[in-house]
Scaffold this motif. Structure first.
Motif, PDB file in Angstrom:
ATOM      1  N   SER A   1       0.940  -1.205   0.085  1.00 60.06           N
ATOM      2  CA  SER A   1      -0.246  -0.158  -0.138  1.00 60.06           C
ATOM      3  C   SER A   1       0.931   1.386   0.019  1.00 60.06           C
ATOM      4  CB  SER A   1      -0.988  -0.086   1.126  1.00 60.06           C
ATOM      5  OG  SER A   1      -0.029   0.094   2.543  1.00 60.06           O
ATOM      6  N   SER A   2       0.285   2.424  -0.191  1.00 57.19           N
ATOM      7  CA  SER A   2       0.981   3.677  -0.384  1.00 57.19           C
ATOM      8  C   SER A   2       1.635   3.938   1.130  1.00 57.19           C
ATOM      9  CB  SER A   2       0.196   4.718  -0.798  1.00 57.19           C
ATOM     10  OG  SER A   2      -1.108   5.082  -0.026  1.00 57.19           O
ATOM     11  N   ASP A   3       0.859   3.689   2.051  1.00 57.35           N
ATOM     12  CA  ASP A   3       1.082   4.220   3.436  1.00 57.35           C
ATOM     13  C   ASP A   3       2.444   3.101   3.736  1.00 57.35           C
ATOM     14  OD1 ASP A   3      -0.998   5.799   3.721  1.00 57.35           O
ATOM     15  OD2 ASP A   3      -2.330   4.413   4.810  1.00 57.35           O
ATOM     16  N   GLY A   4       2.477   1.990   3.453  1.00 59.29           N
ATOM     17  CA  GLY A   4       3.516   1.157   3.412  1.00 59.29           C
ATOM     18  C   GLY A   4       4.769   1.590   2.885  1.00 59.29           C
ATOM     19  N   VAL A   5       4.581   2.163   1.580  1.00 62.39           N
ATOM     20  CA  VAL A   5       5.939   2.413   0.897  1.00 62.39           C
ATOM     21  C   VAL A   5       6.334   3.616   1.615  1.00 62.39           C
ATOM     22  CG1 VAL A   5       6.467   3.546  -1.325  1.00 62.39           C
ATOM     23  CG2 VAL A   5       5.033   1.467  -1.195  1.00 62.39           C
ATOM     24  N   LYS A   6       5.537   4.618   2.094  1.00 63.95           N
ATOM     25  CA  LYS A   6       5.763   5.862   2.818  1.00 63.95           C
ATOM     26  C   LYS A   6       6.622   5.479   4.045  1.00 63.95           C
ATOM     27  CE  LYS A   6       4.133  10.333   4.475  1.00 63.95           C
ATOM     28  NZ  LYS A   6       2.676  11.003   4.578  1.00 63.95           N
ATOM     29  N   LYS A   7       6.109   4.548   4.782  1.00 58.81           N
ATOM     30  CA  LYS A   7       6.685   4.085   5.964  1.00 58.81           C
ATOM     31  C   LYS A   7       8.027   3.613   5.781  1.00 58.81           C
ATOM     32  CE  LYS A   7       6.244   1.133  10.193  1.00 58.81           C
ATOM     33  NZ  LYS A   7       5.210   0.211  10.575  1.00 58.81           N
ATOM     34  N   LEU A   8       8.206   2.755   4.804  1.00 62.94           N
ATOM     35  CA  LEU A   8       9.639   2.397   4.358  1.00 62.94           C
ATOM     36  C   LEU A   8      10.368   3.239   4.247  1.00 62.94           C
ATOM     37  CD1 LEU A   8      11.204  -0.366   3.837  1.00 62.94           C
ATOM     38  CD2 LEU A   8      10.142  -0.364   1.307  1.00 62.94           C
ATOM     39  N   LEU A  12      13.926   4.245   5.908  1.00 65.68           N
ATOM     40  CA  LEU A  12      15.296   4.314   5.078  1.00 65.68           C
ATOM     41  C   LEU A  12      16.172   5.471   5.487  1.00 65.68           C
ATOM     42  CD1 LEU A  12      17.321   2.778   3.307  1.00 65.68           C
ATOM     43  CD2 LEU A  12      15.925   3.732   1.317  1.00 65.68           C
ATOM     44  N   ASP A  13      15.297   6.557   5.265  1.00 58.82           N
ATOM     45  CA  ASP A  13      15.780   8.029   5.558  1.00 58.82           C
ATOM     46  C   ASP A  13      16.572   8.181   7.004  1.00 58.82           C
ATOM     47  OD1 ASP A  13      15.100   8.804   3.029  1.00 58.82           O
ATOM     48  OD2 ASP A  13      13.284   9.765   3.866  1.00 58.82           O
ATOM     49  N   ALA A  14      15.701   7.467   7.935  1.00 63.22           N
ATOM     50  CA  ALA A  14      16.258   7.627   9.362  1.00 63.22           C
ATOM     51  C   ALA A  14      17.495   7.044   9.323  1.00 63.22           C
ATOM     52  CB  ALA A  14      15.209   6.943  10.256  1.00 63.22           C
ATOM     53  N   VAL A  15      17.612   5.877   8.699  1.00 65.49           N
ATOM     54  CA  VAL A  15      18.903   4.971   8.852  1.00 65.49           C
ATOM     55  C   VAL A  15      20.090   5.783   7.970  1.00 65.49           C
ATOM     56  CG1 VAL A  15      20.251   2.925   7.800  1.00 65.49           C
ATOM     57  CG2 VAL A  15      17.814   2.824   8.812  1.00 65.49           C
ATOM     58  N   LEU A  16      19.705   6.415   6.913  1.00 66.48           N
ATOM     59  CA  LEU A  16      20.863   6.946   6.459  1.00 66.48           C
ATOM     60  C   LEU A  16      21.355   8.350   7.056  1.00 66.48           C
ATOM     61  CD1 LEU A  16      19.745   6.766   2.483  1.00 66.48           C
ATOM     62  CD2 LEU A  16      21.218   5.329   3.704  1.00 66.48           C
ATOM     63  N   PHE A  46      22.128  -4.918  10.349  1.00 68.87           N
ATOM     64  CA  PHE A  46      22.814  -4.418   9.198  1.00 68.87           C
ATOM     65  C   PHE A  46      22.932  -2.645   9.516  1.00 68.87           C
ATOM     66  CE2 PHE A  46      23.131  -1.654   5.319  1.00 68.87           C
ATOM     67  CZ  PHE A  46      24.448  -2.319   4.929  1.00 68.87           C
ATOM     68  N   VAL A  47      22.129  -2.184  10.298  1.00 68.39           N
ATOM     69  CA  VAL A  47      22.075  -0.729  10.477  1.00 68.39           C
ATOM     70  C   VAL A  47      23.266  -0.655  11.612  1.00 68.39           C
ATOM     71  CG1 VAL A  47      21.092   1.130  11.855  1.00 68.39           C
ATOM     72  CG2 VAL A  47      19.822  -0.308  10.002  1.00 68.39           C
ATOM     73  N   GLN A  48      23.171  -1.588  12.530  1.00 61.39           N
ATOM     74  CA  GLN A  48      24.391  -1.575  13.480  1.00 61.39           C
ATOM     75  C   GLN A  48      25.609  -1.835  12.861  1.00 61.39           C
ATOM     76  OE1 GLN A  48      23.251  -4.615  16.406  1.00 61.39           O
ATOM     77  NE2 GLN A  48      21.625  -3.128  17.513  1.00 61.39           N
ATOM     78  N   GLN A  49      25.912  -2.686  12.036  1.00 62.03           N
ATOM     79  CA  GLN A  49      27.226  -2.782  11.210  1.00 62.03           C
ATOM     80  C   GLN A  49      27.526  -1.922  10.428  1.00 62.03           C
ATOM     81  OE1 GLN A  49      26.647  -5.824   8.005  1.00 62.03           O
ATOM     82  NE2 GLN A  49      28.682  -6.817   8.237  1.00 62.03           N
ATOM     83  N   GLY A 199      15.104  21.288  -7.839  1.00 60.09           N
ATOM     84  CA  GLY A 199      16.366  20.354  -7.288  1.00 60.09           C
ATOM     85  C   GLY A 199      16.103  19.057  -6.720  1.00 60.09           C
ATOM     86  N   ILE A 200      17.063  18.444  -6.328  1.00 58.64           N
ATOM     87  CA  ILE A 200      17.256  17.046  -5.889  1.00 58.64           C
ATOM     88  C   ILE A 200      17.377  17.077  -4.336  1.00 58.64           C
ATOM     89  CG2 ILE A 200      18.352  14.879  -6.302  1.00 58.64           C
ATOM     90  CD1 ILE A 200      18.296  15.329  -9.135  1.00 58.64           C
ATOM     91  N   THR A 201      16.894  16.066  -3.592  1.00 60.02           N
ATOM     92  CA  THR A 201      17.311  15.893  -2.230  1.00 60.02           C
ATOM     93  C   THR A 201      18.213  14.415  -2.144  1.00 60.02           C
ATOM     94  OG1 THR A 201      15.585  17.092  -1.507  1.00 60.02           O
ATOM     95  CG2 THR A 201      16.713  15.658   0.150  1.00 60.02           C
ATOM     96  N   VAL A 202      19.311  14.512  -1.807  1.00 58.59           N
ATOM     97  CA  VAL A 202      19.943  13.223  -1.776  1.00 58.59           C
ATOM     98  C   VAL A 202      20.528  13.181  -0.024  1.00 58.59           C
ATOM     99  CG1 VAL A 202      22.193  12.045  -2.398  1.00 58.59           C
ATOM    100  CG2 VAL A 202      21.014  13.652  -3.732  1.00 58.59           C
ATOM    101  N   ASN A 203      19.866  12.125   0.454  1.00 55.88           N
ATOM    102  CA  ASN A 203      20.118  11.691   1.814  1.00 55.88           C
ATOM    103  C   ASN A 203      19.914  12.990   2.847  1.00 55.88           C
ATOM    104  OD1 ASN A 203      20.991  10.256   3.958  1.00 55.88           O
ATOM    105  ND2 ASN A 203      23.119  10.267   3.502  1.00 55.88           N
ATOM    106  N   GLY A 204      18.990  13.806   2.408  1.00 55.05           N
ATOM    107  CA  GLY A 204      18.726  14.922   3.302  1.00 55.05           C
ATOM    108  C   GLY A 204      19.274  16.117   3.081  1.00 55.05           C
TER     109      GLY A 204
END
Length: 358
Positions: A1-8, A12-16, A46-49, A199-204
């Motif tokens: 669903s769109s909500d699931g994609v947004k959550k994912l 991912l942004d939080a990890v990066l 993997f995040v910890q690694q 413009g473009i946003t790359v990793n925030g």
């Protein structure tokens, strides 16, 4: 669903955002290449690694991710694959019996993004010859420089090469797109316009349009720039920084009212060049152009020296010594193309009777 994609995407942004920017960028390259999936990247192990590798040696972590991105097949176990790359690189460093080769000062690693009709694809950084803008603002002394009125937002800004981004447009294979009567490129041109305007946003990190060279125009490519102080109090923003950089290059924004001519003048500063020699003002001399009448009945004159100057043999030798591509047994050079004073371009020929360059 769109909500699931947004959550994912948010996860991912939080990890990066938790790791070094360059490391996060290489993770985006890994995902764009289809080697790993977002679900593998956001896994807790993997995040910890990744965080540990980024803390210990960010450059080594980037190299390990780059090696994975260059592989041809997706990895089923990202954690073990990443660890194997780290271990292998550490062994190579440990058994090396000589220091790594010194990179040429005129070469820079440039981040690249390719925009297609369906996605934004992150590419591995490419080693390229620098240009006047990247070289000037990413130098070690850039953080101590001040500028004239109207360019105060550039004062003491320390850029890195990762604050400059090369953006290209084309199909999924990286080539230019061609339309026909049945398939118009109008929707894709609208997408290009949107990217150039917003413009473009790359990793925030927000990048905004800066300029392009003549070769980039042919290849549907452009330069973008980010604000090194993004997120800090008083940060000007990428759009303001880009505008200040264009005005730093000269008065083309005020004097050229034709968009194509203005872009061409700005683009001269973004052609690949080598910092060969420094010339002080007292070493310059100015002479009149060589003009001759083209008609005995009209007053029109033709300029034979437009864009051409003179250079002393001593300065020419200094320039040739700084060029890495000049063969030792090359015949005597009598003329070179130069770019000077930010966006000025021309040709200089050697004159044995002069001690100055003009």
């Amino acid at each position: 669903s769109s909500d699931g994609v947004k959550k994912l995407g948010n996860e991912l942004d939080a990890v990066l955002h938790q790791v070094d920017f360059d490391v996060g960028y290489h993770v985006l390259v890994l995902l764009s290449a289809g080697i790993a999936t977002p679900w593998q990247v956001i896994s807790k192990t993997f995040v910890q690694q990744l965080q540990q590798a980024a803390r210990e040696d960010p450059e080594l972590a980037c190299k390990a991710l780059a090696e994975l991105s260059a592989s041809s097949n997706p990895v089923r176990d990202l954690i073990h694959a990443f660890q194997d790359q780290l271990t292998g690189l550490r062994k190579e460093v440990a058994i090396a019996d000589k220091p790594p080769p010194v990179s040429r000062a005129d070469l820079y690693k440039v981040l690249r993004v390719h925009v297609t009709p369906t996605r934004v694809k992150f590419l591995l950084p490419e080693v390229q010859t620098g240009n006047r803008v990247v070289r000037h603002f990413s130098a070690a002394t850039a953080g101590t420089r001040t500028y004239s009125t109207g360019l105060h937002c550039l004062n003491r800004l320390q850029f890195s090469t990762s604050h400059f981004l090369r953006v290209s447009f084309g199909d999924e294979g990286g080539d230019r797109m061609f339309g026909n009567r049945e398939e118009s490129l109008a929707p894709f041109f609208d997408r290009m316009k949107h990217v150039l305007q917003t413009g473009i946003t790359v990793n925030g990190r927000k990048y905004d349009f800066l300029a392009f060279s003549s070769s980039q125009l042919k290849a549907w490519s452009t330069w973008m720039v980010a604000d090194p102080q993004q997120g800090s109090v008083g940060a000007a923003g990428a759009a303001v920084i880009a505008d200040a950089l264009r005005h730093w290059l000269g008065n083309a924004m005020e004097t050229e009212h034709v968009a194509a001519k203005c872009a061409a003048r700005l683009g001269q500063a973004f052609s690949a060049t080598i910092d060969a020699a420094e010339v002080q003002n007292h070493e310059l001399s100015w002479t009149d152009d060589v003009e001759r009448s083209i008609s005995a009945y009209r007053g029109d004159k033709y300029c034979f020296s437009d864009g051409v100057g003179r250079i002393s043999p001593q300065l020419l030798d200094e320039v040739l010594e700084a060029l890495p591509f000049v063969p030792a047994d090359a015949p005597q050079t009598s003329a070179i193309q130069v770019r000077a004073n930010r966006a000025m371009v021309g040709l200089v020929t050697v004159i044995k009777s002069t001690d100055t360059v003009c």
